[in-house]
Design an enzyme around this catalytic site. Sequence first.
Site, PDB file in Angstrom:
ATOM      1  N   CYS A  52       0.823  -1.220   0.000  1.00  0.00           N
ATOM      2  CA  CYS A  52       0.000   0.000   0.000  1.00  0.00           C
ATOM      3  C   CYS A  52       0.858   1.272   0.000  1.00  0.00           C
ATOM      4  O   CYS A  52       1.498   1.567  -0.997  1.00  0.00           O
ATOM      5  CB  CYS A  52      -0.978  -0.059   1.163  1.00  0.00           C
ATOM      6  SG  CYS A  52      -2.415   0.983   0.919  1.00  0.00           S
TER       7      CYS A  52
ATOM      8  N   ARG B 192     -12.973   6.009  -0.566  1.00  0.00           N
ATOM      9  CA  ARG B 192     -11.790   5.176  -0.364  1.00  0.00           C
ATOM     10  C   ARG B 192     -12.109   3.768  -0.833  1.00  0.00           C
ATOM     11  O   ARG B 192     -13.270   3.351  -0.851  1.00  0.00           O
ATOM     12  CB  ARG B 192     -11.410   5.146   1.127  1.00  0.00           C
ATOM     13  CG  ARG B 192     -10.828   6.437   1.628  1.00  0.00           C
ATOM     14  CD  ARG B 192     -10.412   6.325   3.087  1.00  0.00           C
ATOM     15  NE  ARG B 192      -9.280   5.423   3.286  1.00  0.00           N
ATOM     16  CZ  ARG B 192      -8.007   5.752   3.051  1.00  0.00           C
ATOM     17  NH1 ARG B 192      -7.713   6.954   2.619  1.00  0.00           N
ATOM     18  NH2 ARG B 192      -7.036   4.884   3.261  1.00  0.00           N
TER      19      ARG B 192
ATOM     20  N   HIS C  16      -3.396  -5.841   2.508  1.00  0.00           N
ATOM     21  CA  HIS C  16      -3.029  -5.992   3.917  1.00  0.00           C
ATOM     22  C   HIS C  16      -3.668  -7.302   4.386  1.00  0.00           C
ATOM     23  O   HIS C  16      -4.097  -8.112   3.586  1.00  0.00           O
ATOM     24  CB  HIS C  16      -3.615  -4.846   4.737  1.00  0.00           C
ATOM     25  CG  HIS C  16      -3.097  -3.499   4.402  1.00  0.00           C
ATOM     26  ND1 HIS C  16      -1.922  -3.013   4.913  1.00  0.00           N
ATOM     27  CD2 HIS C  16      -3.600  -2.501   3.624  1.00  0.00           C
ATOM     28  CE1 HIS C  16      -1.733  -1.768   4.476  1.00  0.00           C
ATOM     29  NE2 HIS C  16      -2.731  -1.429   3.692  1.00  0.00           N
TER      30      HIS C  16
HETATM   31  N1  GLN Z   1      -2.079   6.660   2.363  1.00  0.00           N
HETATM   32  C1  GLN Z   1      -2.333   5.761   1.334  1.00  0.00           C
HETATM   33  C2  GLN Z   1      -3.755   5.754   0.785  1.00  0.00           C
HETATM   34  O1  GLN Z   1      -4.721   5.952   1.502  1.00  0.00           O
HETATM   35  C3  GLN Z   1      -1.894   4.400   1.821  1.00  0.00           C
HETATM   36  C4  GLN Z   1      -2.807   3.746   2.823  1.00  0.00           C
HETATM   37  C5  GLN Z   1      -2.300   2.406   3.285  1.00  0.00           C
HETATM   38  O2  GLN Z   1      -1.096   2.148   3.344  1.00  0.00           O
HETATM   39  N2  GLN Z   1      -3.224   1.545   3.664  1.00  0.00           N
HETATM   40  O3  GLN Z   1      -3.879   5.567  -0.396  1.00  0.00           O
END
Ligand code: GLN
Length: 246
Positions: free
Chosen positions: A93, A129, A190
Amino acid sequence: MELELYHFMPDKLNLYGDIGNIIALKKRCEWRGINLKITNITDTSDVKLSNCDIFFIGGGSDREQSIATKEFMKIKNEFKSAIESGVPALTICGGYQFLGEYYKTADGEKLEGLNILDFYTESYNNKERLIGNILVESKKFGSIVGFENHGGRTFHEYETLGKVLVGYGNNDFDKKEGLLYNNLIGTYLHGPILPKNPILADFLIREALNNKYSNFDFLNIDNTEENIANSFMKEKLLKGNKKIYI
Ligand code: GLN
């Protein structure tokens, strides 16, 4: 046999169980009689990657990501040559995003990336998101399951980890997930990803052994529990999720 894993910024880049990847690698090495030495790196000053057999970078919030990016800038050239020379790596990520040219946050701030690979990532404050469980079908690694939570949408032309069957992956557009470049894996998964996707864990270990030893036996280990976890999630996602892209 011994391998050394560099775990970068465990204090900052550690979202959604990412540390479980280190445990999975350690255990799978141990079960094969390989000593996996873990070196935690929180300050990159004077860090050399010459002893690094595998490296791992987890995910982080935008804030942590921007601090970490500055830290990584100090060893950008070392990183680039390690990746070019085929050091196996897992980057998740935020840790994947900053290998590219830039990451634009939802507030419009452009965080310069390491620019080691030719891609970019953008978040938008008017877009949702990308959150939820994810199922990816990979030619190389089979069915991969995990959990994603990111605002950034990543676009690139490199080989990917696979095709997204449920969830989002790199973005909400092309149904591709992750990136494969030499022995580097970039992914949004993840969860952590490695315990329930043992083929990926073994890929990293085997390539690290390949780089270091001219001759070695790679013992088969029993993956019954790992495979049950993987299939359980796969079936659950295929049955339950409306967003299936086949
Ligand atoms: N900050 C990044 C995003 O929201 C990565 C988030 C993460 O590592 N889960 O895209």
